[in-house]
Design a protein around this motif. Structure first.
Motif, PDB file in Angstrom:
ATOM      1  N   GLY A   5       0.826  -1.203   0.000  1.00 44.49           N
ATOM      2  CA  GLY A   5       0.000   0.000   0.000  1.00 44.49           C
ATOM      3  C   GLY A   5       0.858   1.251   0.000  1.00 44.49           C
ATOM      4  N   ALA A   6       0.193   2.368  -0.302  1.00 42.97           N
ATOM      5  CA  ALA A   6       0.906   3.652  -0.290  1.00 42.97           C
ATOM      6  C   ALA A   6       0.020   4.747   0.289  1.00 42.97           C
ATOM      7  N   ALA A   9      -1.566   4.742   6.096  1.00 43.91           N
ATOM      8  CA  ALA A   9      -1.180   3.646   6.992  1.00 43.91           C
ATOM      9  C   ALA A   9       0.131   3.017   6.530  1.00 43.91           C
ATOM     10  N   LEU A  27       5.159  -2.093  -1.735  1.00 48.58           N
ATOM     11  CA  LEU A  27       4.468  -2.383  -2.996  1.00 48.58           C
ATOM     12  C   LEU A  27       3.295  -1.430  -3.142  1.00 48.58           C
ATOM     13  N   ARG A 105      -0.122  -4.883  -8.369  1.00 44.16           N
ATOM     14  CA  ARG A 105      -1.254  -5.237  -7.506  1.00 44.16           C
ATOM     15  C   ARG A 105      -0.973  -6.580  -6.857  1.00 44.16           C
ATOM     16  N   ALA A 134      -1.309  -3.014   4.323  1.00 39.50           N
ATOM     17  CA  ALA A 134      -1.906  -1.703   4.615  1.00 39.50           C
ATOM     18  C   ALA A 134      -2.689  -1.261   3.381  1.00 39.50           C
ATOM     19  N   HIS A 137      -9.477  -0.472   3.766  1.00 43.88           N
ATOM     20  CA  HIS A 137     -10.589  -1.087   4.503  1.00 43.88           C
ATOM     21  C   HIS A 137     -11.016  -2.435   3.933  1.00 43.88           C
ATOM     22  N   GLU A 245     -16.906  16.291  -2.077  1.00 45.66           N
ATOM     23  CA  GLU A 245     -16.356  15.109  -1.415  1.00 45.66           C
ATOM     24  C   GLU A 245     -17.464  14.090  -1.161  1.00 45.66           C
ATOM     25  N   LEU A 248     -17.210   7.694   2.350  1.00 45.62           N
ATOM     26  CA  LEU A 248     -17.851   6.501   2.905  1.00 45.62           C
ATOM     27  C   LEU A 248     -16.772   5.547   3.388  1.00 45.62           C
TER      28      LEU A 248
HETATM   29  C1  LIG Z   1     -13.435  11.178   1.911  1.00 44.07           C
HETATM   30  C2  LIG Z   1     -12.835  10.586   3.157  1.00 44.07           C
HETATM   31  C3  LIG Z   1     -12.422  11.430   4.174  1.00 44.07           C
HETATM   32  C4  LIG Z   1     -11.840  10.910   5.311  1.00 44.07           C
HETATM   33  N1  LIG Z   1     -11.444  11.784   6.279  1.00 44.07           N
HETATM   34  C5  LIG Z   1     -10.798  11.302   7.367  1.00 44.07           C
HETATM   35  C6  LIG Z   1     -10.276  12.198   8.372  1.00 44.07           C
HETATM   36  O1  LIG Z   1     -10.485  13.413   8.296  1.00 44.07           O
HETATM   37  N2  LIG Z   1      -9.576  11.701   9.415  1.00 44.07           N
HETATM   38  C7  LIG Z   1      -9.380  10.365   9.531  1.00 44.07           C
HETATM   39  O2  LIG Z   1      -8.719   9.942  10.469  1.00 44.07           O
HETATM   40  N3  LIG Z   1      -9.919   9.483   8.625  1.00 44.07           N
HETATM   41  C8  LIG Z   1     -10.609   9.915   7.546  1.00 44.07           C
HETATM   42  N4  LIG Z   1     -11.121   9.038   6.624  1.00 44.07           N
HETATM   43  C9  LIG Z   1     -11.074   7.561   6.867  1.00 44.07           C
HETATM   44  C10 LIG Z   1      -9.720   6.863   6.677  1.00 44.07           C
HETATM   45  O3  LIG Z   1      -8.780   7.586   7.360  1.00 44.07           O
HETATM   46  C11 LIG Z   1      -9.287   6.703   5.259  1.00 44.07           C
HETATM   47  O4  LIG Z   1     -10.158   5.832   4.631  1.00 44.07           O
HETATM   48  C12 LIG Z   1      -7.789   6.267   5.114  1.00 44.07           C
HETATM   49  O5  LIG Z   1      -7.384   6.632   3.827  1.00 44.07           O
HETATM   50  C13 LIG Z   1      -7.447   4.820   5.326  1.00 44.07           C
HETATM   51  O6  LIG Z   1      -6.021   4.718   5.259  1.00 44.07           O
HETATM   52  P1  LIG Z   1      -5.250   3.409   4.808  1.00 44.07           P
HETATM   53  O7  LIG Z   1      -3.843   3.840   4.528  1.00 44.07           O
HETATM   54  O8  LIG Z   1      -5.517   2.335   5.792  1.00 44.07           O
HETATM   55  O9  LIG Z   1      -5.939   2.963   3.452  1.00 44.07           O
HETATM   56  P2  LIG Z   1      -5.999   3.725   2.045  1.00 44.07           P
HETATM   57  O10 LIG Z   1      -5.829   5.171   2.200  1.00 44.07           O
HETATM   58  O11 LIG Z   1      -7.246   3.221   1.401  1.00 44.07           O
HETATM   59  O12 LIG Z   1      -4.732   3.179   1.263  1.00 44.07           O
HETATM   60  C14 LIG Z   1      -4.667   1.839   0.765  1.00 44.07           C
HETATM   61  C15 LIG Z   1      -3.452   1.734  -0.158  1.00 44.07           C
HETATM   62  O13 LIG Z   1      -3.287   0.370  -0.571  1.00 44.07           O
HETATM   63  C16 LIG Z   1      -3.163   0.310  -1.994  1.00 44.07           C
HETATM   64  N5  LIG Z   1      -3.679  -1.002  -2.419  1.00 44.07           N
HETATM   65  C17 LIG Z   1      -4.947  -1.467  -2.332  1.00 44.07           C
HETATM   66  N6  LIG Z   1      -5.027  -2.727  -2.804  1.00 44.07           N
HETATM   67  C18 LIG Z   1      -3.782  -3.066  -3.187  1.00 44.07           C
HETATM   68  C19 LIG Z   1      -3.213  -4.246  -3.757  1.00 44.07           C
HETATM   69  N7  LIG Z   1      -3.951  -5.340  -4.003  1.00 44.07           N
HETATM   70  N8  LIG Z   1      -1.889  -4.268  -4.034  1.00 44.07           N
HETATM   71  C20 LIG Z   1      -1.103  -3.174  -3.782  1.00 44.07           C
HETATM   72  N9  LIG Z   1      -1.597  -2.035  -3.235  1.00 44.07           N
HETATM   73  C21 LIG Z   1      -2.901  -1.986  -2.949  1.00 44.07           C
HETATM   74  C22 LIG Z   1      -3.963   1.502  -2.485  1.00 44.07           C
HETATM   75  O14 LIG Z   1      -3.568   1.856  -3.777  1.00 44.07           O
HETATM   76  C23 LIG Z   1      -3.586   2.539  -1.438  1.00 44.07           C
HETATM   77  O15 LIG Z   1      -2.331   3.094  -1.729  1.00 44.07           O
HETATM   78  C24 LIG Z   1     -11.705   9.517   5.468  1.00 44.07           C
HETATM   79  C25 LIG Z   1     -12.139   8.669   4.460  1.00 44.07           C
HETATM   80  C26 LIG Z   1     -12.714   9.183   3.319  1.00 44.07           C
HETATM   81  C27 LIG Z   1     -13.189   8.233   2.237  1.00 44.07           C
END
Ligand SMILES: Cc1cc2nc3c(=O)[nH]c(=O)nc-3n(C[C@H](O)[C@H](O)[C@H](O)COP(=O)(O)OP(=O)(O)OC[C@H]3O[C@@H](n4cnc5c(N)ncnc54)[C@H](O)[C@@H]3O)c2cc1C
Length: 407
Positions: A5-6, A9, A27, A105, A134, A137, A245, A248
């Motif tokens: 992930g990038a 998290a 990755l 991916r 990472a 969701h 925006e 969800l």
């Molecule tokens: C519009 C919006 C606003 C939000 N605002 C807030 C806020 O103000 N404060 C807060 O704390 N939270 C907020 N959230 C909730 C939450 O923080 C986010 O959803 C957050 O981006 C999750 O972080 P993450 O790094 O876990 O996942 P993501 O940001 O979803 O990152 C996942 C990464 O994994 C990569 N990936 C996915 N599948 C694969 C695969 N098979 N192989 C390789 N790479 C892959 C993706 O390309 C991406 O880089 C918000 C969510 C949304 C939708």
């Protein structure tokens, strides 16, 4: 180590791992520097504690909510990250430590006694002692129990210019639950929503109609219509839309299976606060704990992959945090049942708690005994309508409460 992930998290945990001297590869689906789609808000002190206060693009000290005719003043700064600065901060750190980025991916994973091997859609094979998933969701590898109804926080928002300011100058509104724009029948029978809003400066504002949580989530058209009616009721017209925006994300995901070989972080590890929806603050706070656990486990070359993963999961979800997670999920279940009037009474009482208690609850920084004290105080000081709602156990509430003891 391989981090998948990038998003925030992935970068937070990769940075914490390299800071502990571990060799990390990562990755990403595409360019890891591609802009993140979401915006990230955080309480100011949380960003300061992580040493990242300077990366806030906006910071408000006038922070309020409305649960009745008078504002509730929070007295704690709230900020919005400059998301590209936050991303760059972590990318620079990773580049300085020589982290190698792979593109592709992740589609499958295989494990032997000591290693895991991820295969990408393009056929690349990436081998590591431990894989941190990472990927968000709906993680690619992390498994969690299925079949439970999952509540979504849904919101529709506009960054734009308005005929007159929708909030006071330099103000941040966490929750405006006033609902004079709705009919009595709507207020009684439909799911409550609130306005989350902020002054972005230079005549620009962000206004967002938000449903805290519901399963299934409140649909966007409903939120959009509610926002329009709220603004119209206040005599405000939208003059220019800069950005819309659509938000969800799942609020109350169950804990992942802690016996699996892949470790999760962020959305993938169910780290969204089930009662507030925040994630970024806990990424900043908990990345060092997970990285410490991994670094400790990896110092022992005799430890097999399953044992390393177990120690890592314990670093991210120790018993104390599992219990708090259960308590927050129980709390959210209660809130989702509250009709609008009760919800407003609930939040009025909640934000009248000592500041350190309500903010500790929202940021998940209160140790369990103090969390229980805060919840008991909330019950004791709430009006009878709220107490009555809290006492009635419906649906799966008791089962969720039982998980506090056996998470
Ligand atoms: C519009 C919006 C606003 C939000 N605002 C807030 C806020 O103000 N404060 C807060 O704390 N939270 C907020 N959230 C909730 C939450 O923080 C986010 O959803 C957050 O981006 C999750 O972080 P993450 O790094 O876990 O996942 P993501 O940001 O979803 O990152 C996942 C990464 O994994 C990569 N990936 C996915 N599948 C694969 C695969 N098979 N192989 C390789 N790479 C892959 C993706 O390309 C991406 O880089 C918000 C969510 C949304 C939708």
């Amino acid at each position: 180590m391989l981090v998948i992930g990038a998003g925030p998290a992935a970068l937070a945990i990769a940075a914490a791992l390299v800071e502990r001297g571990l060799r990390v590869e990562a990755l990403a689906l595409a360019d890891p520097a591609a802009p993140w789609p979401n915006t990230y808000g955080i309480w100011g002190p949380e960003a300061d504690r992580a040493g990242l206060g300077h990366l806030l693009e906006h910071r408000w000290s006038d922070t309020v909510s409305w649960f009745g005719p008078e504002p509730t003043r929070h007295g704690i700064d709230y900020g919005l990250f400059d998301k590209s600065a936050l991303q760059q901060h972590w990318l620079d750190l990773l580049a300085a430590s020589g982290v190698m980025w792979h593109r592709g991916r992740a589609v499958s994973i295989a494990h032997d006694v000591f290693h895991s091997e991820v295969t990408t859609a393009g056929g690349d094979r990436l081998k590591a002692r431990l894989v941190v998933d990472a990927s968000g969701h709906e993680p690619v590898f992390v498994q969690r129990p299925t079949g439970e109804p999952i509540a979504g926080q849904a919101a529709y928002g506009i960054v734009g210019r308005f005929s007159r300011p929708p909030v006071d100058p330099d103000q941040f509104v966490l929750m405006d639950f006033r609902a004079d724009h709705l009919s009595e029948a709507e207020r009684r029978s439909e799911s409550p929503t609130f306005l989350y809003a902020m002054d972005l400066g230079e005549g620009r504002f962000f206004v967002e109609e938000t449903s805290l949580a519901l399963a299934p989530p409140v649909p966007y058209p409903v939120l959009q219509e509610r926002l329009q009616r709220r603004l119209a009721h206040a005599g405000i017209t939208v003059e220019a839309i800069e950005h819309q925006e659509f938000c969800l994300f799942p609020m109350n995901l169950p804990l992942p299976d802690l016996e699996q070989r892949v470790v999760g972080f962020g959305g993938a590890a169910s780290m969204v606060h089930p009662a507030s929806g925040y994630l970024v603050g806990s990424l900043l706070r908990r990345a060092p704990d997970l990285a410490d656990a991994i670094a400790r486990a990896l110092t022992d070359p005799a430890l097999d992959g399953a044992a390393v993963a177990r120690q890592a999961w314990e670093g991210i979800w120790p018993l104390e945090l599992r219990r708090r997670h259960a308590l927050f999920r129980f709390g959210l279940e209660k809130l989702m049942r509250c009709p609008e009037e009760q919800l407003r009474a609930f939040f009025t009482t909640f934000f009248a708690l000592p500041r350190q208690e309500w903010s500790g609850f929202l940021t998940n920084t209160l140790p369990l005994p103090e969390l229980v004290v805060a919840m008991v105080r909330l019950f004791a000081t709430a009006p009878w309508s709220v107490r009555w709602g809290l006492m009635q156990q419906q649906g799966r509430e008791l089962a969720l409460l039982a998980r506090v003891l056996a998470p």
